[in-house]
Design an enzyme around this catalytic site. Structure first.
Site, PDB file in Angstrom:
ATOM      1  N   CYS A 111      30.713  49.826  40.189  1.00  0.00           N
ATOM      2  CA  CYS A 111      32.142  50.037  39.918  1.00  0.00           C
ATOM      3  C   CYS A 111      32.727  50.827  41.080  1.00  0.00           C
ATOM      4  O   CYS A 111      32.105  51.775  41.556  1.00  0.00           O
ATOM      5  CB  CYS A 111      32.292  50.823  38.615  1.00  0.00           C
ATOM      6  SG  CYS A 111      34.002  51.234  38.211  1.00  0.00           S
TER       7      CYS A 111
ATOM      8  N   HIS B 108      34.211  43.830  32.411  1.00  0.00           N
ATOM      9  CA  HIS B 108      34.235  45.136  33.082  1.00  0.00           C
ATOM     10  C   HIS B 108      35.681  45.619  33.281  1.00  0.00           C
ATOM     11  O   HIS B 108      36.013  46.764  32.972  1.00  0.00           O
ATOM     12  CB  HIS B 108      33.501  45.019  34.429  1.00  0.00           C
ATOM     13  CG  HIS B 108      33.423  46.288  35.214  1.00  0.00           C
ATOM     14  ND1 HIS B 108      32.239  46.944  35.465  1.00  0.00           N
ATOM     15  CD2 HIS B 108      34.383  47.020  35.820  1.00  0.00           C
ATOM     16  CE1 HIS B 108      32.488  48.027  36.189  1.00  0.00           C
ATOM     17  NE2 HIS B 108      33.787  48.104  36.437  1.00  0.00           N
ATOM     18  N   GLU B 109      36.544  44.737  33.787  1.00  0.00           N
ATOM     19  CA  GLU B 109      37.921  45.140  34.117  1.00  0.00           C
ATOM     20  C   GLU B 109      38.773  45.342  32.859  1.00  0.00           C
ATOM     21  O   GLU B 109      39.591  46.260  32.794  1.00  0.00           O
ATOM     22  CB  GLU B 109      38.585  44.110  35.040  1.00  0.00           C
ATOM     23  CG  GLU B 109      37.867  43.858  36.365  1.00  0.00           C
ATOM     24  CD  GLU B 109      37.575  45.107  37.173  1.00  0.00           C
ATOM     25  OE1 GLU B 109      38.290  46.119  37.016  1.00  0.00           O
ATOM     26  OE2 GLU B 109      36.608  45.089  37.961  1.00  0.00           O
TER      27      GLU B 109
ATOM     28  N   HIS C  44      38.059  48.619  31.428  1.00  0.00           N
ATOM     29  CA  HIS C  44      38.766  49.686  32.159  1.00  0.00           C
ATOM     30  C   HIS C  44      40.133  49.955  31.533  1.00  0.00           C
ATOM     31  O   HIS C  44      40.525  51.103  31.342  1.00  0.00           O
ATOM     32  CB  HIS C  44      39.004  49.269  33.616  1.00  0.00           C
ATOM     33  CG  HIS C  44      37.946  49.739  34.573  1.00  0.00           C
ATOM     34  ND1 HIS C  44      37.574  51.056  34.693  1.00  0.00           N
ATOM     35  CD2 HIS C  44      37.213  49.060  35.491  1.00  0.00           C
ATOM     36  CE1 HIS C  44      36.640  51.170  35.643  1.00  0.00           C
ATOM     37  NE2 HIS C  44      36.399  49.964  36.133  1.00  0.00           N
TER      38      HIS C  44
HETATM   39 ZN    ZN Z   1      34.990  49.364  37.517  1.00  0.00          ZN
END
Ligand code: ZN
Length: 200
Positions: free
Chosen positions: A91, A133-134, A137
């Site tokens: 990341c 993953h995004e 976030h």
């Molecule tokens: Zn990340």
């Protein structure tokens, strides 16, 4: 604009959905893409640049020449997840930390593009990992939250080092206090769209 590092509070902030795609949003998306390519990342979420809205940019080849792989997603939601995959993940907000993370193999995502059109994406493998993953976030969820116990234990030293560096940067005055950062996120959330003239 720069990429904030763990444990910057913007990374734990649950982003607000965008209700308007204006010039600010388009500029923000363009700057985030530039920054993502500069950092050789595959994706970047708005929290990672201290911007409290649901916008992410990605290119699963990390190649600015391959525009057909580039995506800007606004208010993305995962509608469905299928299967499982496990692989190493890093990341941009945790430089040099790579650990195994388990994710769904395939996801179906609904979002808006920069033109304001609703789109639906079905992605598998790396693209699916990237989307998960995004989108995490934007909900204030980080890849360390998805690590199994062994990966988490192996990351402990790195996380402590990030926390120490962050605290030192605050002590030096290179970073505002956590309270100031949170106040500024809240202010910008409330202000967005208010300066626009009404569209009739
Ligand atoms: Zn990340």
């Amino acid at each position: 604009m720069k990429i904030v590092k763990y444990p910057h509070p913007a990374l734990r902030h649950k982003s607000r959905a965008l209700s308007l795609i204006d010039k600010e949003v388009r500029l923000q998306a363009g700057r985030m893409l530039e920054l993502m390519y500069e950092a050789h990342g595959l994706g970047l979420a708005a929290n990672q640049v201290d911007w409290p809205f649901q916008l992410l940019v990605m290119n699963d080849l990390a190649d600015p020449e391959q525009k057909e792989h580039e995506r800007v997603l606004i208010n993305p939601v995962i509608l469905d997840r299928k299967g499982k995959q496990e692989g190493e993940e890093g990341c941009l907000s945790f430089p040099d930390l790579f650990q195994k993370v388990r994710r769904a193999k395939t996801v179906i995502v609904q979002a808006y593009n920069l033109e304001g059109h609703a789109i639906e994406i079905t992605a598998s493998d790396l693209s699916a990992r990237l989307l998960q993953h995004e989108i995490d976030h934007l909900q204030g969820v980080l890849f360390i939250d998805n690590m199994g116990p062994i990966a988490r234990m192996a990351s402990r030293g790195s996380l402590r080092a990030f926390e120490r560096d962050y605290q030192k940067a605050q002590e030096r005055g290179d970073l505002p206090s956590d309270e100031e950062i949170l106040r500024s996120l809240k202010e910008r959330e409330e202000r967005h769209g208010k300066d626009e003239p009404p569209v009739m």
